[in-house]
Scaffold this motif. Structure first.
Motif, PDB file in Angstrom:
ATOM      1  N   ARG A  34      37.017 -27.820 -38.710  1.00 13.52           N
ATOM      2  CA  ARG A  34      36.607 -28.992 -37.931  1.00 13.52           C
ATOM      3  C   ARG A  34      35.940 -28.596 -36.620  1.00 13.52           C
ATOM      4  NH1 ARG A  34      41.930 -30.711 -38.969  1.00 13.52           N
ATOM      5  NH2 ARG A  34      42.375 -30.318 -36.782  1.00 13.52           N
ATOM      6  N   ARG A  35      36.365 -27.486 -36.050  1.00  6.35           N
ATOM      7  CA  ARG A  35      35.899 -27.078 -34.736  1.00  6.35           C
ATOM      8  C   ARG A  35      34.382 -26.887 -34.700  1.00  6.35           C
ATOM      9  NH1 ARG A  35      38.792 -22.174 -33.494  1.00  6.35           N
ATOM     10  NH2 ARG A  35      40.591 -23.532 -33.633  1.00  6.35           N
ATOM     11  N   THR A  36      33.824 -26.322 -35.731  1.00  2.00           N
ATOM     12  CA  THR A  36      32.385 -26.036 -35.728  1.00  2.00           C
ATOM     13  C   THR A  36      31.573 -26.973 -36.614  1.00  2.00           C
ATOM     14  OG1 THR A  36      32.666 -24.420 -37.486  1.00  2.00           O
ATOM     15  CG2 THR A  36      32.744 -23.589 -35.228  1.00  2.00           C
ATOM     16  N   ALA A  37      32.236 -27.793 -37.400  1.00  2.00           N
ATOM     17  CA  ALA A  37      31.519 -28.629 -38.377  1.00  2.00           C
ATOM     18  C   ALA A  37      30.552 -29.613 -37.722  1.00  2.00           C
ATOM     19  CB  ALA A  37      32.511 -29.376 -39.255  1.00  2.00           C
ATOM     20  N   GLY A  38      30.928 -30.222 -36.635  1.00  2.00           N
ATOM     21  CA  GLY A  38      30.052 -31.187 -35.971  1.00  2.00           C
ATOM     22  C   GLY A  38      28.782 -30.543 -35.440  1.00  2.00           C
ATOM     23  N   ASP A  39      28.949 -29.377 -34.808  1.00  2.00           N
ATOM     24  CA  ASP A  39      27.779 -28.658 -34.296  1.00  2.00           C
ATOM     25  C   ASP A  39      26.843 -28.264 -35.433  1.00  2.00           C
ATOM     26  OD1 ASP A  39      28.880 -28.812 -31.753  1.00  2.00           O
ATOM     27  OD2 ASP A  39      29.791 -26.815 -31.872  1.00  2.00           O
ATOM     28  N   GLU A  40      27.420 -27.805 -36.525  1.00  2.00           N
ATOM     29  CA  GLU A  40      26.605 -27.376 -37.650  1.00  2.00           C
ATOM     30  C   GLU A  40      25.937 -28.569 -38.352  1.00  2.00           C
ATOM     31  OE1 GLU A  40      29.386 -24.946 -39.754  1.00  2.00           O
ATOM     32  OE2 GLU A  40      29.127 -23.292 -38.328  1.00  2.00           O
ATOM     33  N   ALA A  41      26.600 -29.720 -38.377  1.00  2.00           N
ATOM     34  CA  ALA A  41      25.982 -30.920 -38.946  1.00  2.00           C
ATOM     35  C   ALA A  41      24.772 -31.336 -38.104  1.00  2.00           C
ATOM     36  CB  ALA A  41      26.994 -32.057 -39.035  1.00  2.00           C
ATOM     37  N   LEU A  42      24.922 -31.302 -36.774  1.00  2.00           N
ATOM     38  CA  LEU A  42      23.804 -31.633 -35.890  1.00  2.00           C
ATOM     39  C   LEU A  42      22.627 -30.690 -36.139  1.00  2.00           C
ATOM     40  CD1 LEU A  42      22.577 -33.175 -33.462  1.00  2.00           C
ATOM     41  CD2 LEU A  42      23.606 -31.410 -32.005  1.00  2.00           C
ATOM     42  N   MET A  43      22.921 -29.397 -36.266  1.00  2.00           N
ATOM     43  CA  MET A  43      21.854 -28.429 -36.537  1.00  2.00           C
ATOM     44  C   MET A  43      21.192 -28.720 -37.883  1.00  2.00           C
ATOM     45  SD  MET A  43      21.295 -26.292 -34.100  1.00  2.00           S
ATOM     46  CE  MET A  43      20.449 -24.957 -34.905  1.00  2.00           C
ATOM     47  N   GLY A  44      21.988 -28.992 -38.908  1.00  2.00           N
ATOM     48  CA  GLY A  44      21.426 -29.257 -40.232  1.00  2.00           C
ATOM     49  C   GLY A  44      20.509 -30.463 -40.235  1.00  2.00           C
ATOM     50  N   PHE A  45      20.982 -31.564 -39.667  1.00  2.00           N
ATOM     51  CA  PHE A  45      20.155 -32.777 -39.663  1.00  2.00           C
ATOM     52  C   PHE A  45      18.957 -32.639 -38.729  1.00  2.00           C
ATOM     53  CE2 PHE A  45      24.195 -34.884 -41.124  1.00  2.00           C
ATOM     54  CZ  PHE A  45      23.744 -35.121 -42.408  1.00  2.00           C
ATOM     55  N   GLY A  46      19.135 -31.959 -37.597  1.00  3.08           N
ATOM     56  CA  GLY A  46      18.011 -31.728 -36.690  1.00  3.08           C
ATOM     57  C   GLY A  46      16.939 -30.867 -37.325  1.00  3.08           C
ATOM     58  N   MET A  47      17.373 -29.828 -38.032  1.00  3.36           N
ATOM     59  CA  MET A  47      16.409 -28.970 -38.720  1.00  3.36           C
ATOM     60  C   MET A  47      15.713 -29.736 -39.843  1.00  3.36           C
ATOM     61  SD  MET A  47      18.573 -25.416 -38.712  1.00  3.36           S
ATOM     62  CE  MET A  47      17.456 -24.513 -39.761  1.00  3.36           C
ATOM     63  N   ALA A  48      16.445 -30.597 -40.536  1.00  3.97           N
ATOM     64  CA  ALA A  48      15.831 -31.410 -41.594  1.00  3.97           C
ATOM     65  C   ALA A  48      14.747 -32.311 -41.008  1.00  3.97           C
ATOM     66  CB  ALA A  48      16.894 -32.243 -42.311  1.00  3.97           C
ATOM     67  N   ALA A  49      15.036 -32.927 -39.864  1.00  2.00           N
ATOM     68  CA  ALA A  49      14.056 -33.813 -39.229  1.00  2.00           C
ATOM     69  C   ALA A  49      12.818 -33.033 -38.772  1.00  2.00           C
ATOM     70  CB  ALA A  49      14.692 -34.539 -38.051  1.00  2.00           C
ATOM     71  N   MET A  50      13.031 -31.831 -38.230  1.00  2.00           N
ATOM     72  CA  MET A  50      11.896 -31.047 -37.759  1.00  2.00           C
ATOM     73  C   MET A  50      11.083 -30.455 -38.902  1.00  2.00           C
ATOM     74  SD  MET A  50      13.331 -29.018 -34.452  1.00  2.00           S
ATOM     75  CE  MET A  50      11.803 -28.687 -33.597  1.00  2.00           C
ATOM     76  N   ALA A  51      11.675 -30.311 -40.076  1.00  2.00           N
ATOM     77  CA  ALA A  51      10.989 -29.671 -41.203  1.00  2.00           C
ATOM     78  C   ALA A  51      10.142 -30.638 -42.025  1.00  2.00           C
ATOM     79  CB  ALA A  51      12.011 -28.986 -42.117  1.00  2.00           C
ATOM     80  N   VAL A  52      10.209 -31.927 -41.730  1.00  2.00           N
ATOM     81  CA  VAL A  52       9.371 -32.878 -42.478  1.00  2.00           C
ATOM     82  C   VAL A  52       7.912 -32.450 -42.311  1.00  2.00           C
ATOM     83  CG1 VAL A  52       8.586 -35.281 -42.589  1.00  2.00           C
ATOM     84  CG2 VAL A  52      11.005 -34.772 -42.256  1.00  2.00           C
ATOM     85  N   PRO A  53       7.197 -32.285 -43.415  1.00  2.00           N
ATOM     86  CA  PRO A  53       5.812 -31.797 -43.332  1.00  2.00           C
ATOM     87  C   PRO A  53       4.938 -32.682 -42.446  1.00  2.00           C
ATOM     88  CG  PRO A  53       6.584 -31.767 -45.600  1.00  2.00           C
ATOM     89  CD  PRO A  53       7.628 -32.481 -44.799  1.00  2.00           C
ATOM     90  N   ALA A  54       4.144 -32.030 -41.592  1.00  2.00           N
ATOM     91  CA  ALA A  54       3.267 -32.747 -40.668  1.00  2.00           C
ATOM     92  C   ALA A  54       2.229 -33.575 -41.407  1.00  2.00           C
ATOM     93  CB  ALA A  54       2.585 -31.758 -39.722  1.00  2.00           C
ATOM     94  N   ALA A  55       1.869 -33.179 -42.626  1.00  2.39           N
ATOM     95  CA  ALA A  55       0.894 -33.949 -43.405  1.00  2.39           C
ATOM     96  C   ALA A  55       1.475 -35.297 -43.825  1.00  2.39           C
ATOM     97  CB  ALA A  55       0.468 -33.161 -44.634  1.00  2.39           C
ATOM     98  N   VAL A  56       2.795 -35.397 -43.888  1.00  2.00           N
ATOM     99  CA  VAL A  56       3.455 -36.626 -44.309  1.00  2.00           C
ATOM    100  C   VAL A  56       3.801 -37.494 -43.104  1.00  2.00           C
ATOM    101  CG1 VAL A  56       5.499 -37.562 -45.460  1.00  2.00           C
ATOM    102  CG2 VAL A  56       4.391 -35.519 -46.352  1.00  2.00           C
ATOM    103  N   TYR A  57       4.351 -36.873 -42.080  1.00  2.00           N
ATOM    104  CA  TYR A  57       4.760 -37.617 -40.893  1.00  2.00           C
ATOM    105  C   TYR A  57       4.629 -36.718 -39.672  1.00  2.00           C
ATOM    106  CZ  TYR A  57       7.679 -39.954 -37.445  1.00  2.00           C
ATOM    107  OH  TYR A  57       8.142 -40.549 -36.299  1.00  2.00           O
TER     108      TYR A  57
END
Length: 183
Positions: A34-57
């Motif tokens: 639990r101690r690190t899960a929240g930080d890692e979830a934020l990183m995962g979702f943040g990286m997912a948002a940043m990885a959306v292809p620029a040609a799409v959005y």
């Protein structure tokens, strides 16, 4: 991020799935999970948002400073938490990399241009690539199975298994390398 759309969508899927698993780890009965899960979830979702292809959005220009502020705050939290746990230093480097990528995208001349053109970003990108490549190699080596001891503890629930958490960290490290390469 700059790069082919197919690889961008694969990064989005990988990072979003990792973030979702990390959210499930928040319900774990094991405090260490639990101690690190929240930080890692934020990183995962943040990286997912940043990885959306620029040609799409292509995010509006104001989105990059918001990314920087969110991950800057997460970095301060990781810095505070690093007093008690070495793993939080990795979170600190990860959040710094996210702030750096948000800044690089904000100063990028266009959605199709590269920010490395004389702005001094290449050495920082190179240092981050070295760090995350080393992290991926070490994390992968830690996943190599070792023989189980006879009469060991019963297997934990799927949300409490440290090797799954390590596999998620490994996948986020690989995604970070891929994102830095396309920067």
């Amino acid at each position: 991020m700059h790069g082919p759309a197919a690889s961008g969508w694969l990064l989005v899927a990988l990072c979003a799935a990792t973030g979702a698993y990390c959210l499930l780890r928040l319900r774990s009965g094991v405090e260490e999970q639990r101690r690190t899960a929240g930080d890692e979830a934020l990183m995962g979702f943040g990286m997912a948002a940043m990885a959306v292809p620029a040609a799409v959005y292509t995010p509006p220009q104001w989105a990059w400073p918001v990314y920087g502020a969110v991950f800057g705050a997460a970095g301060l939290r990781a810095l505070w938490a690093a007093r008690v746990g070495r793993h939080h230093l990795h979170h600190l480097v990860g959040t710094a990399a996210m702030v750096y990528m948000a800044w690089a995208m904000a100063v990028s001349p266009s959605a199709h241009g590269h920010a490395h053109g004389g702005s001094g970003l290449a050495p920082v990108t190179g240092a981050l690539l070295l760090y995350f490549t080393g992290y991926v190699l070490l994390s992968g080596a830690r996943l190599i199975p070792v023989p189980a001891a006879a009469g060991g503890a019963p297997p934990a629930g799927w949300g409490d298994r440290p090797e799954l958490a390590q596999a998620c960290r490994l996948s986020m490290g690989i995604a970070m390398v891929a994102m830095l390469i396309t920067l």
